[in-house]
Write an enzyme that holds these catalytic residues in place. Sequence first.
Site, PDB file in Angstrom:
ATOM      1  N   GLY A   9      -0.965  -1.465  -0.524  1.00  0.00           N
ATOM      2  CA  GLY A   9       0.031  -1.802   0.488  1.00  0.00           C
ATOM      3  C   GLY A   9       1.425  -1.752  -0.098  1.00  0.00           C
ATOM      4  N   CYS A  10       2.346  -2.445   0.538  1.00  0.00           N
ATOM      5  CA  CYS A  10       3.732  -2.482   0.068  1.00  0.00           C
ATOM      6  C   CYS A  10       3.779  -2.959  -1.374  1.00  0.00           C
ATOM      7  CB  CYS A  10       4.561  -3.392   0.967  1.00  0.00           C
ATOM      8  SG  CYS A  10       6.264  -3.604   0.382  1.00  0.00           S
ATOM      9  N   PHE A  11       4.427  -2.198  -2.231  1.00  0.00           N
ATOM     10  CA  PHE A  11       4.370  -2.502  -3.663  1.00  0.00           C
ATOM     11  C   PHE A  11       5.125  -3.751  -4.082  1.00  0.00           C
ATOM     12  CE2 PHE A  11       7.257   1.513  -4.215  1.00  0.00           C
ATOM     13  CZ  PHE A  11       8.353   0.891  -3.629  1.00  0.00           C
ATOM     14  N   TRP A  12       5.985  -4.302  -3.242  1.00  0.00           N
ATOM     15  CA  TRP A  12       6.738  -5.504  -3.631  1.00  0.00           C
ATOM     16  C   TRP A  12       5.819  -6.687  -3.929  1.00  0.00           C
ATOM     17  CZ3 TRP A  12      10.476  -5.269   1.130  1.00  0.00           C
ATOM     18  CH2 TRP A  12      11.372  -4.201   0.966  1.00  0.00           C
ATOM     19  N   VAL A  14       2.484  -6.594  -4.273  1.00  0.00           N
ATOM     20  CA  VAL A  14       1.462  -6.222  -5.250  1.00  0.00           C
ATOM     21  C   VAL A  14       2.006  -6.406  -6.668  1.00  0.00           C
ATOM     22  CG1 VAL A  14      -0.077  -4.382  -6.054  1.00  0.00           C
ATOM     23  CG2 VAL A  14       0.459  -4.585  -3.613  1.00  0.00           C
TER      24      VAL A  14
END
Length: 156
Positions: A9-12, A14
């Site tokens: 998903g959104c890498f922020w 993760v």
Amino acid sequence: MALATFGAGCFWGVEEVFRQIPGVKNTTVGYMGGTTENPTYEEVCTDQTGHAEVVQVEYDPEQVTYEDLLDVFWNNHNPTTLNRQGPDVGTQYRSVIFYHTDEQKQAAEASKKQLDQSGKWKDPIVTQIEPAGTFWRAEEYHQRYLQKRGLNACHL
């Protein structure tokens, strides 16, 4: 040091989850798995480049195992939703493990099979397991995005 690369998903969020793991020495967000050279965030967001938003994790295998990192990966996103995590939709948000060694490939496949058979998820796991390709570092403003804003890690 060793490398592991995950898309969930959104890498922020993760990135923030992996940064908290003892033995993880560095995290970098970027793009992998597509066809465009040196893609920008805007290009990746068009869902036309084939890249996934990923976190590249540099870790000390004497302090944290790859299997431990796989557990973090599986437990912090929904691996049964195809090209989607929460409100984020598109192939750039797909669930994917990019392996760097044959040992990582085997461990990823074994953990996926075990999780699929565990019954934790009613739907089948759609996580892709692919060889790591070129890692394109995301723009600086994406690096440690949540930390820079004083936000805590969220459960993905």
